[in-house]
Structure formats: C-alpha cells, structure tokens
Design a protein around this motif. Structure first.
Motif, PDB file in Angstrom:
ATOM      1  N   PHE B  24      11.897   9.121   3.420  1.00 31.64           N
ATOM      2  CA  PHE B  24      11.877   9.513   2.000  1.00 31.64           C
ATOM      3  C   PHE B  24      12.642  10.810   1.909  1.00 31.64           C
ATOM      4  O   PHE B  24      12.247  11.783   2.513  1.00 31.64           O
ATOM      5  N   ILE B  27      12.104  13.384   4.714  1.00 33.72           N
ATOM      6  CA  ILE B  27      11.026  13.250   5.688  1.00 33.72           C
ATOM      7  C   ILE B  27      10.964  11.813   6.211  1.00 33.72           C
ATOM      8  O   ILE B  27      11.333  10.867   5.526  1.00 33.72           O
ATOM      9  N   ALA B  29       8.580   9.108   7.072  1.00 37.36           N
ATOM     10  CA  ALA B  29       7.179   8.747   6.860  1.00 37.36           C
ATOM     11  C   ALA B  29       6.727   7.709   7.868  1.00 37.36           C
ATOM     12  O   ALA B  29       5.559   7.655   8.236  1.00 37.36           O
ATOM     13  N   PRO B  48      -4.404  11.236  10.790  1.00 38.42           N
ATOM     14  CA  PRO B  48      -4.720  12.265   9.802  1.00 38.42           C
ATOM     15  C   PRO B  48      -4.051  12.000   8.460  1.00 38.42           C
ATOM     16  O   PRO B  48      -3.180  11.140   8.361  1.00 38.42           O
ATOM     17  N   ASN B  49      -4.461  12.715   7.431  1.00 38.16           N
ATOM     18  CA  ASN B  49      -3.855  12.573   6.108  1.00 38.16           C
ATOM     19  C   ASN B  49      -2.357  12.778   6.185  1.00 38.16           C
ATOM     20  O   ASN B  49      -1.881  13.687   6.849  1.00 38.16           O
ATOM     21  N   GLY B  50      -1.638  11.898   5.500  1.00 39.13           N
ATOM     22  CA  GLY B  50      -0.193  12.027   5.476  1.00 39.13           C
ATOM     23  C   GLY B  50       0.481  11.519   6.723  1.00 39.13           C
ATOM     24  O   GLY B  50       1.667  11.751   6.941  1.00 39.13           O
ATOM     25  N   ALA B  51      -0.270  10.793   7.593  1.00 38.99           N
ATOM     26  CA  ALA B  51       0.315  10.299   8.832  1.00 38.99           C
ATOM     27  C   ALA B  51       1.271   9.137   8.587  1.00 38.99           C
ATOM     28  O   ALA B  51       2.080   8.810   9.445  1.00 38.99           O
ATOM     29  N   GLY B  52       1.161   8.523   7.411  1.00 42.90           N
ATOM     30  CA  GLY B  52       2.053   7.408   7.115  1.00 42.90           C
ATOM     31  C   GLY B  52       1.374   6.053   7.181  1.00 42.90           C
ATOM     32  O   GLY B  52       2.041   5.031   7.290  1.00 42.90           O
ATOM     33  N   LYS B  53       0.062   6.040   7.089  1.00 40.62           N
ATOM     34  CA  LYS B  53      -0.672   4.770   7.161  1.00 40.62           C
ATOM     35  C   LYS B  53      -0.377   3.905   5.933  1.00 40.62           C
ATOM     36  O   LYS B  53      -0.035   2.725   6.065  1.00 40.62           O
ATOM     37  N   THR B  54      -0.524   4.512   4.768  1.00 40.37           N
ATOM     38  CA  THR B  54      -0.271   3.745   3.548  1.00 40.37           C
ATOM     39  C   THR B  54       1.182   3.302   3.478  1.00 40.37           C
ATOM     40  O   THR B  54       1.491   2.188   3.068  1.00 40.37           O
ATOM     41  N   THR B  55       2.065   4.182   3.898  1.00 44.33           N
ATOM     42  CA  THR B  55       3.476   3.821   3.895  1.00 44.33           C
ATOM     43  C   THR B  55       3.724   2.601   4.769  1.00 44.33           C
ATOM     44  O   THR B  55       4.488   1.697   4.396  1.00 44.33           O
ATOM     45  N   GLN B  96      -5.355   1.866  -1.595  1.00 41.95           N
ATOM     46  CA  GLN B  96      -6.169   3.060  -1.385  1.00 41.95           C
ATOM     47  C   GLN B  96      -6.662   3.616  -2.725  1.00 41.95           C
ATOM     48  O   GLN B  96      -7.791   4.040  -2.859  1.00 41.95           O
ATOM     49  N   GLU B 183      -8.267   1.902   3.292  1.00 44.13           N
ATOM     50  CA  GLU B 183      -9.461   2.692   2.980  1.00 44.13           C
ATOM     51  C   GLU B 183     -10.295   2.032   1.892  1.00 44.13           C
ATOM     52  O   GLU B 183     -10.513   2.620   0.832  1.00 44.13           O
ATOM     53  N   HIS B 214     -11.089   6.496   7.491  1.00 46.23           N
ATOM     54  CA  HIS B 214     -11.263   7.823   8.077  1.00 46.23           C
ATOM     55  C   HIS B 214     -12.634   7.976   8.741  1.00 46.23           C
ATOM     56  O   HIS B 214     -12.808   8.803   9.615  1.00 46.23           O
TER      57      HIS B 214
HETATM   58  N1  ATP Z   1       7.020   7.260  -2.528  1.00 51.24           N
HETATM   59  C1  ATP Z   1       7.101   8.339  -1.741  1.00 51.24           C
HETATM   60  N2  ATP Z   1       8.105   9.215  -1.910  1.00 51.24           N
HETATM   61  C2  ATP Z   1       8.215  10.314  -1.121  1.00 51.24           C
HETATM   62  N3  ATP Z   1       7.362  10.609  -0.138  1.00 51.24           N
HETATM   63  C3  ATP Z   1       6.332   9.781   0.092  1.00 51.24           C
HETATM   64  C4  ATP Z   1       6.146   8.598  -0.709  1.00 51.24           C
HETATM   65  N4  ATP Z   1       5.036   7.962  -0.256  1.00 51.24           N
HETATM   66  C5  ATP Z   1       4.565   8.700   0.760  1.00 51.24           C
HETATM   67  N5  ATP Z   1       5.324   9.780   0.982  1.00 51.24           N
HETATM   68  C6  ATP Z   1       5.129  10.785   2.040  1.00 51.24           C
HETATM   69  O1  ATP Z   1       5.035  10.104   3.250  1.00 51.24           O
HETATM   70  C7  ATP Z   1       4.037  10.693   4.081  1.00 51.24           C
HETATM   71  C8  ATP Z   1       3.027   9.658   4.481  1.00 51.24           C
HETATM   72  O2  ATP Z   1       2.217   9.327   3.360  1.00 51.24           O
HETATM   73  P1  ATP Z   1       1.103   8.200   3.411  1.00 51.24           P
HETATM   74  O3  ATP Z   1       0.579   8.038   2.038  1.00 51.24           O
HETATM   75  O4  ATP Z   1       1.661   6.991   4.051  1.00 51.24           O
HETATM   76  O5  ATP Z   1      -0.012   8.839   4.334  1.00 51.24           O
HETATM   77  P2  ATP Z   1      -1.444   8.292   4.715  1.00 51.24           P
HETATM   78  O6  ATP Z   1      -1.490   8.232   6.185  1.00 51.24           O
HETATM   79  O7  ATP Z   1      -1.744   7.042   3.970  1.00 51.24           O
HETATM   80  O8  ATP Z   1      -2.369   9.465   4.208  1.00 51.24           O
HETATM   81  P3  ATP Z   1      -3.846   9.423   3.600  1.00 51.24           P
HETATM   82  O9  ATP Z   1      -4.781   9.398   4.763  1.00 51.24           O
HETATM   83  O10 ATP Z   1      -3.956  10.706   2.855  1.00 51.24           O
HETATM   84  O11 ATP Z   1      -3.932   8.242   2.736  1.00 51.24           O
HETATM   85  C9  ATP Z   1       3.461  11.840   3.282  1.00 51.24           C
HETATM   86  O12 ATP Z   1       4.097  13.023   3.719  1.00 51.24           O
HETATM   87  C10 ATP Z   1       3.827  11.533   1.871  1.00 51.24           C
HETATM   88  O13 ATP Z   1       4.010  12.713   1.136  1.00 51.24           O
END
Ligand code: ATP
Ligand code: MG
Lengths: 286, 270, 344
Positions: B24, B27, B29, B48-55, B96, B183, B214
């Motif tokens: 993105f 960064i 992801a 951890p939060n922001g690790a990229g799981k949802t991505t 989520q 989640e 989590h």
């Molecule tokens: N559409 C997007 N555009 C830009 N950056 C994004 C986008 N979606 C996610 N990110 C970034 O990608 C990284 C991973 O986000 P992601 O939501 O996958 O984390 P996560 O592991 O699901 O976190 P959480 O436990 O908080 O749900 C984060 O730094 C987030 O800011």
C-alpha cells in the motif's frame, strides 16, 4: 492554424481561471459545487453594469468583480455551504443546483434574459500579425494576465504556509485542528478566493462569452470537465486540462462545426471511464 | 452439497497461497506469505495489531488484488478471479468490522444470501415470500446461532453481540468449503464468545477453517495449527505447542510464560 | 431433514408470516390509487395538469428504481426520458400511430441505451457516476440538437399523430383519453415495479444499496444486478417520455435538458426515495406547487425551485415522508407515554 491554436490557448487560460476555484473546492475540500458558475456570472454582470451604466473603465472593474464574487462566496460559505461539507455528494449537488437556480432567476429578474456584452477599451482591441498568425490584442492580454495569475497561484500554494495548511486541513481536519490550524477559517478563505477568481473569470470572459442568466448551467459542464479531466490533486492537472479543452473546443468549432460540443462531452466520459480519478489524479489503490 | 473436490482429491489442499505480496503506497502489508491449508484444517492466524492478517484475508477472498503471488482454491488458480467467483467456488469469510445490512432483518439477510448461493434465475423474479425452502433454511441457521427471537427485527436495532452472530451466520449461509473468520468474537462479551466458538467447532469436519483471534485461550482451544504473522511476513508456523514454546513468538506476541501453560491446559481440556 | 420439531415448525411459520407482512397491500395504498379517479371527477377541466402529474410520477418512479433501490445516483436521467419522448414522437410522425406499441418501442430504445451506458456508471464512486450520467445526457441533448432533420431541432418535433388507444379510444381535445391512458400506464408499471421490489431481485438490490462490499462477499453478481436495475429504470423513464410525447403530440429539446434531470431529483427529494410511492407523492406536490407559484410569478418558477432544493437539503433531505414518520412517531409516543419513541 496558429490563430486557432492561439485562440484556443487564450480560451483555455480563461477556462482555467474560471474553474480553478471549483477544482480546489472539489479536490481539496471534497465539495461538489455546481453553483460555481454563478459566481462567474455575478462577476460578469457586475462588470457589465459598471462599465455600461456607470462608465467605469474595464481594468478598474476587474478587481471589483473579484471582490464582489469573493464576498458573496464568503457569506454563502459561512451561512450555507458550511453545513454541507459532511453530507453526501448527492446532497451537495442538489443544494448547489438549487443555489444556481436562485442566482440565475434573480439575474433574470433584474437584468432580463438577453445577453450582456461590453465594449473593450481601445488599447485592448484590434489584432496584429506575427508569423502569419493573427493575434488578437485582448487574447494576448488574457494569456498574459491568466498566466501571471496561474504562476502566482502555484507559487502561493506550494510556498506559503497557507498552502500547506490547506493541505493539512484537508488531509485530516482533526489533526490540523489539533495543530492549531483554524480549519474553518482556511476553508472559508479558500472558498471565497475561489469564488473571487470565478468572478474575475466572468469579467474577463465578457468579451468572449458574454453573460446571461443561463451562464452557470451553460458553462457548468466545461468547469466540470476541466476538473474531472485534470484531476484534483494539484493545480497543474486542471491547468493542462483547461488548455487542452480550450484548444480542442476552438479547433472543433472551427474545423468541424457540425459536431459541436459533442467532442468535449465524449472526451470527458471516456476519460472518466479510463481514469475515474482524472488524468493527473493518483491511481486508486485497489 | 457442492462437491467441489472430487472424492479422489479428498484430503488434498483446500486453499493455498504462494508468495503473496501486497504493497500500500509505501508500506508492505503482506510480505511474501505462503500458506497451505489441507481440507478440514483448523488453522489459526495470529499476530500483533497491524501485522497484516486482515489484508491477507482480503487478498485470499479477492477484495484486494495482490501485488505478486498466486492463490489456489481446491487446486485451481483463482488469483484473478473476482470475489464473487471465489464465493461460488466455496470460499467465504466474515469481517472484522461488521458488514451487514442495516435496513434488512436477519431473516431477509439470510434469505438473500441463500438465494445468491442457489443462483436460480427463474426464482430471481419471484417474490421473496415464495422462497419457502430458503426461508426454512434461514430459520434453521438463525436458530442454530441463537438469533431466532430477533429474526424479524431490523439489523440496525440489534445488540452488538447479536450482530456479530449474524455476521457468522451470513458467511455460513454461503455453505463454504473454506471459511475465513476475521476475529469473529471481537468485542463480544465472554459468555457469547463461547457460543460463537461452539458454532464454529460444530461445523462439518471437511470444512476448512481459518480463525484470526487475539484471545490466546480461544486460539489454543480451536487450532490444530497456527501461523504467526509479524509485519506482513510469516514469522513461524506450527502446532499450538510449538508456537507457544517459540521464543520468537513469545517475544513479539505472547509476552509471558503462562501462554505455554494455557496451551497445554486447553489441549487437555479439548 | 426428517423430524422437524413442533417449535421449529412454528418458528418457520412465524418467519414466513413476517416476510409476507412486509409486502402486504395496505389500506393507504388502495386509498392512494382512488385519488386519480377522484381527481377526474373533481377537476374535469384540469385533466392536462393531472396527466402531467401522472407522467412526472412515472418518471420519478423510474429514478427511484435507480436511486432508491439500487443506490445509483444520476444527474442525467432526462436522457432516457428524452429518448423515449423522441422515439414515440418520431414513430407517430412517420406513421406508426398505434400508441401502446409506440410506448413499448420507446421503452426498448431507452432501455437499450440504458443498458449500454450502465457499464459506464458501474465504475467509480458517486461523484464519477454523477459526472458520467450528466455527460451522457448532455451528449444526447447535443445530438438531438444537431440532428434537426430528425428531431426538428430547436423548433421541436411537430406533426406527431397518435391513433386511438386499443384502436377504440381516440385522443380528444379535453384530454380525457390522454388522462386515463397516462394513469393506466402508470398504474400497470407501478404494480410491476412493486412486484419487482418484492422479488428476490428487489431484495438483492436493497442489499447492494445497503452494503455492496458484503454483497460481493456472499457471491452476489453485483454488477449484473446494477445493470439490470439501470436498464429497467431507463426503460421506465423512456415510457414516461413516450407518454408525454404521445399525449401532447409534441417533443422538444427541453425533454433532454439538464433542468429536467434536476427537477426529477427534486420530485423524489420531496416525496422520499426507496418506497416506490415517493415519486408519485412528490410529483403531485411538485406539480401543484408549480401550478400555484407560476400563477403568482410565471417567469420565476425557477427561483422557487431553487429555494425548495436548498431548503429541502438543509432540512436533511427527509421530504414529506420523513415529516410524516416524525409526526407519526410523536403521535405514537403521546399515545403510549411509557414507551420510548422508535427510531424514525
Ligand atoms: N486499504 C489500505 N490502504 C492502506 N493501508 C492499509 C490498507 N489496509 C490495511 N493497511 C495497512 O496495512 C497494515 C496491515 O493492516 P491489517 O488490517 O491487515 O492488520 P491486522 O493484522 O488485521 O490488524 P488488527 O489486528 O488490528 O486487525 C496496517 O499497517 C494498515 O495500516
Ligand atoms: Mg484485522
């Protein structure tokens, strides 16, 4: 050929001045203001009235046109527009159409439906020939003046604190507020300035476009094309788009008059299809 | 029902990712993630939060297009398939953050989803009220998730916990072969968390499940294998015991010795 | 699937009943449709106005299919209205005088163009959609202007001949046939729209409007549904335009104008969108207001139109329906003081 190009550039420059306020409100404040042309119309009427009724010289009318439109923009922004920043684009569109309608019928009421024209001062009239191209003095004046304004704008936005504050305010209003930037004041100032430029454009365009009560709707599509084609991320995109459209429109009307404005609409729809973010816009991350 | 994998391939890979990358603006992801899920897997994805799981889930389901890498669903390359096509091939997910229909009732929501799955064009033009079978199926599913009493109320008026359950029910209505749960119990009070976990555990054994969570206790109760994501990359993959014992994981994620004990405890209880 | 418990059966029945209740014919609806009949007897000398109301109502209904059900915003819906008007008008001018088939062809032409252009509005956000629909309608308006030999250009399309409805009812100078014709077509198409709204397709559209991200995640063919809705809406608008051309035996460039697209949005804004009746109620109020205000200041109707738009948007776009719901909620609260007022 060169004449067409020259006229097109002059027209494009004028279009840019007319629409750059819209590009700022749409691009940076995310507000769809279809009443933008109404401010240009006000500027045009103010100038036509001052020149024809009070005999004020043309050049003196220009700042007045700017001021009237800017003050009107400021008042409307503070009283009405400010309530709509958070609403949907459809709401903004409907609201601003309504405003444009009110402005149009008000002008109709006071000045009648016929088109207003002016007589330019002598030193801006006439034309001369350079390399076989006929150069209109007024068009040259337009190019120089609009060019200077454009450069000033670009410098202003990229160099001064206000420029970066606006960008911060738009990127994240809350953070900007936290940093002590007065977001609503910046928005109001920007809106007023954009409206003022439109008013100036309306005055400058009197000789080319005239002004009548349907002006806002008649030229709305041109402003929108400039902004949508140029994208809203910078001043450069709309500027280039305005030049292209100016030249294309003048050339189209000159060489293929039977097709008319068709070309321009097609260009807009096609570009929106290929690049919904505009020519110079950032590609959406998807 | 939808016999996507023929009996000969039974026990083979349900879902696989090969070298997935997602940038993105600036960064990374998702950073070169490869993952293989055999049919019937009970897999947890932690980090951890922001690790990229949802991505990662968004990439697998087609909400996002990967910058690089391949995705295989039941052996077929679906990297360029639309989200809709992947659902039709048996891949469903929950979100989520609730993605529901505020104006519809849970019953309408599920009937709608079930009709999408059946994709019967003749029935497309018939009144919703004529869809008896879909309605019965929806009721059964709603009751299974304890939503029977609120099925005719507008979703926007439901309590958060109920909406969370509806989120799961909606994914189940797709009758997935592979279900990705992002989640599902986030923000749900403890009593109701178990309800969600139980519903998930009761799914047929051949459905492949991926759970992002989590709450470590829940993860260890559910998972047979765990993948750990850190800053977009797979830090490790293994059994719950291996993960709990890993110093790396403890450092970046668990942050305590009691995790090992929890894992062992949860295993014994299961 | 064998033994179903008693409670299971009961809850299935209850569920089904709740779905049925949602689409039951309400008394208020029957009362609403008695209005055109009452109108005929109460205002026999204002039938032209009443016909216009019916036509505008159909046009607004067509926009409601896009906006209220599928959630597609449009700033150029007049494109399809105008296409229908010119199609029906040109047919009538060149000898195809049978009205119903003329309407059907108008619907087909508008629907076909709607189908093609629907692919342009699938992409992009609301803003892009607004611009694209506007652009398409302006292109059509410009085309109609340029094709003067076909459309009559700025002078309008004259010499439109329309035969009797069903081969029996001639169009008369009092506008009786025209009125019943317009109302009849409106009624039939309204019933069809109501049926569609209650179908699986209608439910899917509501789902897409509510949450298109999730719609894709449950495997719904989102784009296919949007294309279908857009096409149907365009065809409906085409019928409305066709009706106008047939009943007035005339069509001019203003059927394609931007003002008309804005007007129909306002109509829907007044009546409220998403429950089918909004367009009709809006059309009644709009035309009555038009009639009243242009009697006062014939030239400056546009002024009041603008004021109305501004006021309605500023008052958070609820229209008469929002007003009604709020009053109803307050009424319910005062009757049951113990209960909390429902979310209106
Ligand atoms: N559409 C997007 N555009 C830009 N950056 C994004 C986008 N979606 C996610 N990110 C970034 O990608 C990284 C991973 O986000 P992601 O939501 O996958 O984390 P996560 O592991 O699901 O976190 P959480 O436990 O908080 O749900 C984060 O730094 C987030 O800011
Ligand atoms: Mg997440």
């Amino acid at each position: 050929m060169l004449t067409v190009l020259f006229d097109g550039v002059a027209y494009g420059m004028l279009l840019f001045i007319l629409s750059c306020g819209l590009s700022v409100t749409l691009g940076m404040m995310n507000f769809v203001n279809l009443a933008h042309g109404a401010f240009a119309m006000i500027g045009g009427y103010a100038t036509a009235q001052l020149m024809n009724e009070a005999g004020v010289p043309f050049l003196a009318c220009l700042p007045v046109a700017f001021l009237i439109a800017a003050v009107l923009g400021l008042v409307l922004e503070r009283t009405l527009y400010v309530r709509l920043y958070r609403k949907s684009h459809l709401d903004q569109v409907l609201f601003s159409i309504g405003l444009a309608f009110v402005a149009m019928s008000t002008m109709d009421y006071f000045f009648g439906a016929q088109q207003r024209l002016i007589t330019l001062p002598d030193f801006l009239r006439g034309q001369f020939e350079v390399f076989g191209a006929r150069i209109g003095v007024y068009r040259l004046f337009l190019i120089i003046l609009c060019g200077l304004i454009t450069i000033a704008l670009q410098l202003f936005v990229s160099r001064t604190r206000i420029g970066s504050q606006l960008r911060a305010a738009v990127d994240d209003a809350r953070v900007a507020g936290g940093l002590g930037i007065n977001v609503s004041r910046i928005f109001a100032g920007t809106f007023a300035f954009g409206s003022g430029l439109a008013g100036l454009g309306g005055a400058l365009g009197l000789d080319l476009l005239g002004v009548d009560p349907v002006f806002p709707i008649k030229y709305m599509i041109y402003f929108l094309i400039v902004v949508t084609v140029g994208g809203t991320r910078s001043m450069v995109g709309p500027f280039i788009a305005a030049l292209i459209i100016g030249v294309a429109d003048v050339a189209g009307k000159y060489y293929v008059p039977q097709v008319g404005a068709f070309v321009i609409y097609t260009v807009m729809v096609v570009i929106l299809m290929i690049r919904p973010e505009g020519l110079m816009g950032r590609r959406a991350t998807r | 029902m939808n016999a996507i994998a023929s009996p000969g391939v039974a026990g083979s890979t349900a879902l696989a990712a090969e070298g997935l990358v997602k940038h993105f603006n600036g960064i990374t992801a998702t950073d070169n993630v490869s993952l293989t899920l055999p049919r019937g897997a009970r897999h947890a994805l932690i980090g951890p939060n922001g690790a990229g799981k949802t991505t990662l889930i968004n990439l697998l389901t087609g909400v996002l297009k990967p910058s690089a890498g391949r995705i295989l669903l039941a052996g077929e390359d679906v990297t360029t398939a639309s989200a809709q096509q992947r659902v039709q091939r048996g891949l469903a997910r929950t979100f989520q953050i609730n993605q529901l229909y505020a104006e519809l009732t849970p019953l309408e929501t599920l009937v709608m989803a079930i009709m999408q799955r059946r994709g019967n064009l003749m029935r497309w033009w018939q009144p919703v009220t004529r869809q008896r079978e879909a309605c019965d199926e929806a009721v059964a599913l709603l009751e299974r998730l304890g939503l029977g009493s609120v099925m005719a109320e507008r979703t926007s008026t439901l309590a958060y916990g109920k909406r969370r359950l509806l989120e799961v029910a909606l994914a189940l209505a797709c009758q997935p072969q592979v279900l990705l749960l992002d989640e599902p119990a986030a923000g749900v009070p403890h009593g109701e968390r178990d309800e969600i976990l139980e519903t998930i555990s009761e799914l047929p054994r051949d459905v492949t499940l991926v759970l992002i969570e989590h709450d470590m206790e829940m993860v260890f109760r559910f998972a047979e294998r765990i993948s750990v994501l850190v800053s977009g990359a797979l830090a490790m993959e293994g059994t719950p015991e291996e993960v709990a014992a890993s110093p790396l994981v403890r450092e970046v994620y668990l942050g305590g010795a009691h995790a090992t004990a929890t894992a062992a405890h949860a295993r014994k209880g299961a | 699937m064998s033994a179903v418990s008693e409670t299971g059966l009961a809850s299935r029945a209850a569920a089904h009943a709740s779905l049925v209740a949602a689409r039951r014919l309400r008394p208020a609806e029957i009362a609403f449709w008695l209005m055109p009949i009452a109108g005929y007897f109460l205002f026999p000398d204002r039938l032209a106005l009443l016909s216009e109301i019916a036509i505008l109502g159909l046009f607004a209904l067509s926009l409601d299919i896009l906006l209220g059900f599928a959630g597609i915003v449009s700033l150029g819906h007049a494109a399809f209205f105008g296409l229908g008007a010119y199609t029906a008008g040109i047919l009538g001018k060149y000898g195809w005088t049978e009205p119903l088939s003329g309407l059907a062809i108008a619907a087909l032409v508008a629907g076909a163009v709607g189908f093609i252009t629907s692919f342009l509005v699938l992409r992009g956000n609301d803003l892009t959609r607004l611009m694209v629909t506007l652009g398409v309608s302006l292109m059509l308006a410009e085309a109609a202007n340029r094709l003067g030999w076909l459309t009559g250009g700025a002078d309008g399309l004259t010499g439109v001949m329309i035969g009797p409805v069903f081969g029996v009812f001639e169009f008369d100078i009092f506008g009786v046939t025209a009125y019943w014709y317009a109302v009849g077509v409106l009624f039939v198409l309204f019933c069809l729209a109501r049926y569609l709204a209650s179908s699986v397709f209608g439910l899917t559209l509501r789902g897409i409007k509510g949450n298109s991200l999730r719609m894709a995640a449950i495997g719904a063919p989102v784009n296919l549904n949007l294309v279908t809705a857009y096409t149907i809406g365009a065809a409906y608008a085409g019928v409305a335009g066709g009706l106008l051309a047939q009943t007035t035996q005339f069509a001019s460039l203003d059927v394609l104008e931007f003002q008309r697209s804005a007007e129909v949005l306002l109509v829907l804004l007044i009546g409220g969108s998403g429950y089918l009746y909004g367009g009709l109620i809006g059309a009644v109020l709009f035309k009555l207001m038009h009639d009243l205000l242009s009697d006062l200041t014939p030239q400056y109707w546009q002024f009041w139109l603008g004021i109305l738009l501004v006021v309605l948007v500023l008052s958070s776009r609820e229209g008469v329906r929002g007003l009604y719901l709020r009053v109803a909620a307050r009424f319910a609260r005062s009757r049951h003081p113990g209960r909390k007022g429902g979310a209106a």
